[in-house]
Design a protein around this motif. Structure first.
Motif, PDB file in Angstrom:
ATOM      1  N   SER A 157      55.920  76.266  83.786  1.00  0.00           N
ATOM      2  CA  SER A 157      54.617  76.138  84.455  1.00  0.00           C
ATOM      3  C   SER A 157      53.623  77.178  83.920  1.00  0.00           C
ATOM      4  O   SER A 157      52.439  77.104  84.201  1.00  0.00           O
ATOM      5  N   ARG A 158      54.118  78.150  83.183  1.00  0.00           N
ATOM      6  CA  ARG A 158      53.212  79.151  82.579  1.00  0.00           C
ATOM      7  C   ARG A 158      53.249  78.955  81.066  1.00  0.00           C
ATOM      8  O   ARG A 158      54.160  79.415  80.385  1.00  0.00           O
ATOM      9  N   LEU A 159      52.281  78.220  80.572  1.00  0.00           N
ATOM     10  CA  LEU A 159      52.255  77.875  79.149  1.00  0.00           C
ATOM     11  C   LEU A 159      51.154  78.624  78.423  1.00  0.00           C
ATOM     12  O   LEU A 159      50.021  78.685  78.911  1.00  0.00           O
ATOM     13  N   LYS A 160      51.491  79.175  77.293  1.00  0.00           N
ATOM     14  CA  LYS A 160      50.464  79.733  76.418  1.00  0.00           C
ATOM     15  C   LYS A 160      50.166  78.652  75.378  1.00  0.00           C
ATOM     16  O   LYS A 160      51.077  78.042  74.835  1.00  0.00           O
ATOM     17  N   ALA A 161      48.884  78.408  75.165  1.00  0.00           N
ATOM     18  CA  ALA A 161      48.488  77.336  74.239  1.00  0.00           C
ATOM     19  C   ALA A 161      47.709  77.926  73.072  1.00  0.00           C
ATOM     20  O   ALA A 161      46.483  78.054  73.136  1.00  0.00           O
ATOM     21  N   PRO A 162      48.401  78.297  71.993  1.00  0.00           N
ATOM     22  CA  PRO A 162      47.685  78.828  70.824  1.00  0.00           C
ATOM     23  C   PRO A 162      46.718  77.773  70.278  1.00  0.00           C
ATOM     24  O   PRO A 162      47.017  76.584  70.290  1.00  0.00           O
ATOM     25  N   LYS A 163      45.554  78.257  69.822  1.00  0.00           N
ATOM     26  CA  LYS A 163      44.518  77.306  69.368  1.00  0.00           C
ATOM     27  C   LYS A 163      44.528  77.103  67.850  1.00  0.00           C
ATOM     28  O   LYS A 163      43.941  76.156  67.344  1.00  0.00           O
ATOM     29  N   ASN A 164      45.151  78.037  67.134  1.00  0.00           N
ATOM     30  CA  ASN A 164      45.122  77.936  65.666  1.00  0.00           C
ATOM     31  C   ASN A 164      46.333  78.654  65.081  1.00  0.00           C
ATOM     32  O   ASN A 164      47.153  79.222  65.815  1.00  0.00           O
ATOM     33  N   LEU A 165      46.404  78.636  63.763  1.00  0.00           N
ATOM     34  CA  LEU A 165      47.564  79.212  63.072  1.00  0.00           C
ATOM     35  C   LEU A 165      47.720  80.706  63.360  1.00  0.00           C
ATOM     36  O   LEU A 165      48.816  81.189  63.611  1.00  0.00           O
ATOM     37  N   ALA A 166      46.583  81.425  63.387  1.00  0.00           N
ATOM     38  CA  ALA A 166      46.655  82.873  63.636  1.00  0.00           C
ATOM     39  C   ALA A 166      47.258  83.149  65.016  1.00  0.00           C
ATOM     40  O   ALA A 166      48.122  84.021  65.163  1.00  0.00           O
ATOM     41  N   GLU A 167      46.819  82.400  66.006  1.00  0.00           N
ATOM     42  CA  GLU A 167      47.354  82.615  67.370  1.00  0.00           C
ATOM     43  C   GLU A 167      48.820  82.198  67.448  1.00  0.00           C
ATOM     44  O   GLU A 167      49.616  82.815  68.147  1.00  0.00           O
ATOM     45  N   ALA A 168      49.176  81.122  66.728  1.00  0.00           N
ATOM     46  CA  ALA A 168      50.579  80.677  66.750  1.00  0.00           C
ATOM     47  C   ALA A 168      51.478  81.706  66.073  1.00  0.00           C
ATOM     48  O   ALA A 168      52.655  81.831  66.415  1.00  0.00           O
ATOM     49  N   HIS A 169      50.930  82.453  65.119  1.00  0.00           N
ATOM     50  CA  HIS A 169      51.740  83.450  64.397  1.00  0.00           C
ATOM     51  C   HIS A 169      51.658  84.834  65.031  1.00  0.00           C
ATOM     52  O   HIS A 169      52.205  85.781  64.488  1.00  0.00           O
ATOM     53  N   ASP A 170      50.977  84.935  66.163  1.00  0.00           N
ATOM     54  CA  ASP A 170      50.885  86.219  66.855  1.00  0.00           C
ATOM     55  C   ASP A 170      52.237  86.529  67.507  1.00  0.00           C
ATOM     56  O   ASP A 170      52.634  85.867  68.470  1.00  0.00           O
ATOM     57  N   THR A 171      52.917  87.492  66.977  1.00  0.00           N
ATOM     58  CA  THR A 171      54.275  87.785  67.463  1.00  0.00           C
ATOM     59  C   THR A 171      54.282  88.850  68.561  1.00  0.00           C
ATOM     60  O   THR A 171      55.350  89.260  69.010  1.00  0.00           O
ATOM     61  N   SER A 172      53.091  89.270  69.008  1.00  0.00           N
ATOM     62  CA  SER A 172      53.048  90.364  69.987  1.00  0.00           C
ATOM     63  C   SER A 172      53.661  89.946  71.327  1.00  0.00           C
ATOM     64  O   SER A 172      54.069  90.803  72.110  1.00  0.00           O
ATOM     65  N   LEU A 173      53.708  88.648  71.590  1.00  0.00           N
ATOM     66  CA  LEU A 173      54.281  88.212  72.867  1.00  0.00           C
ATOM     67  C   LEU A 173      55.756  87.835  72.743  1.00  0.00           C
ATOM     68  O   LEU A 173      56.371  87.421  73.716  1.00  0.00           O
ATOM     69  N   PHE A 174      56.310  87.952  71.559  1.00  0.00           N
ATOM     70  CA  PHE A 174      57.741  87.675  71.414  1.00  0.00           C
ATOM     71  C   PHE A 174      58.520  88.716  72.210  1.00  0.00           C
ATOM     72  O   PHE A 174      58.073  89.854  72.342  1.00  0.00           O
ATOM     73  N   ILE A 175      59.642  88.328  72.729  1.00  0.00           N
ATOM     74  CA  ILE A 175      60.394  89.333  73.505  1.00  0.00           C
ATOM     75  C   ILE A 175      61.600  89.799  72.696  1.00  0.00           C
ATOM     76  O   ILE A 175      62.217  89.051  71.948  1.00  0.00           O
ATOM     77  N   GLN A 176      61.886  91.079  72.900  1.00  0.00           N
ATOM     78  CA  GLN A 176      63.028  91.709  72.217  1.00  0.00           C
ATOM     79  C   GLN A 176      63.884  92.361  73.267  1.00  0.00           C
ATOM     80  O   GLN A 176      63.606  93.511  73.657  1.00  0.00           O
ATOM     81  N   PRO A 177      64.863  91.652  73.776  1.00  0.00           N
ATOM     82  CA  PRO A 177      65.707  92.224  74.832  1.00  0.00           C
ATOM     83  C   PRO A 177      66.337  93.515  74.353  1.00  0.00           C
ATOM     84  O   PRO A 177      66.842  93.583  73.224  1.00  0.00           O
ATOM     85  N   GLU A 178      66.277  94.563  75.217  1.00  0.00           N
ATOM     86  CA  GLU A 178      66.860  95.860  74.836  1.00  0.00           C
ATOM     87  C   GLU A 178      68.356  95.717  74.622  1.00  0.00           C
ATOM     88  O   GLU A 178      68.928  96.217  73.684  1.00  0.00           O
TER      89      GLU A 178
END
Ligand code: FES
Length: 180
Positions: free
Chosen positions: A154-175
C-alpha cells in the motif's frame, strides 16, 4: 316431503360454505407464513455483513539470507520481486506500468520483459524499451523486529525516470541477516 328436501339442501349448503371458508383460511394463513419466512430470510441477508476477503497489502517475505546476492525472487501470489543488489535490497512491483500485465524476469538477459506489448525494464525496474511510460513501482520494504522482511504494497514509490529508478539511497541493507 318438500320440507325435508329443503332442510337437507340447507344443510348441504352450510357444509359447502364451511368447507369453502376453511379452504380460504388455509390459503390465507399459508400466504402469511410464506411472506413472513421471506421477510425473515431477506432481513437476515440484509443484516449479514458483506465481507470481502482480500490479502493484506502488508506481509512478511522471509529473511534477508533467503535472497542471495544477485537474485531476483518473485514472491508467490504477491506480484512483487525482492531483488538483492550489491547496494542492498529493494522490492519491485511485478505490474507493468503500461497496462498492468505481469512482466517476467529474464535471467539470461538481466531484464524484466512484459509479455503483453514487449516493454522491457532493467534490473532496477527502469523502463528501457516498449510502450511502458515509467519504471516499475517499488513497494515499501523494511526489516521487521523479528528479522524478516516486511513488504507493504500500500506504500508504493513510483520513480518517474531512469535516474529515480537508479536511486539506490532507499535500498535497505539489513545490519544482520541472521535468522537467529
Ligand atoms: Fe506491459 Fe503493455 S502491459 S507492455
Amino acid at each position: 316431503m318438500a320440507e325435508v328436501r329443503e332442510a337437507v339442501a340447507k344443510r348441504e349448503g352450510a357444509d359447502v360454505s364451511r368447507r369453502g371458508f376453511l379452504g380460504w383460511m388455509l390459503a390465507a394463513w399459508s400466504s402469511i407464513l410464506i411472506f413472513t419466512a421471506w421477510v425473515i430470510g431477506w432481513s437476515g441477508q440484509f443484516m449479514r455483513p458483506r465481507l470481502i476477503y482480500e490479502l493484506s497489502p502488508r506481509f512478511k517475505a522471509g529473511f534477508p539470507d533467503d535472497y542471495p546476492l544477485g537474485t531476483v525472487s518473485l514472491i508467490p501470489g504477491r506480484r512483487v520481486w525482492i531483488v538483492h543488489y550489491q547496494e542492498g535490497f529493494q522490492a519491485i512491483q511485478a505490474i507493468c506500468t503500461h497496462l498492468g500485465c505481469q512482466p517476467n524476469w529474464i535471467e539470461a538477459e538481466g531484464i524484466f520483459r512484459c509479455p503483453c506489448h514487449g516493454s522491457t525494464f532493467d534490473r532496477y525496474g527502469a523502463n528501457i524499451g516498449g510502450p511502458a511510460p515509467y519504471p516499475l513501482r517499488r513497494p515499501a520494504l523494511e526489516v521487521a523486529p523479528d528479522g524478516r522482511f516486511a513488504v507493504d504494497m500500500s506504500r508504493l514509490k513510483a520513480p518517474k525516470n531512469l535516474a529515480e529508478a537508479h536511486d539506490t539511497s532507499l535500498f535497505i541493507q539489513p545490519e544482520s541477516t541472521s535468522k537467529g
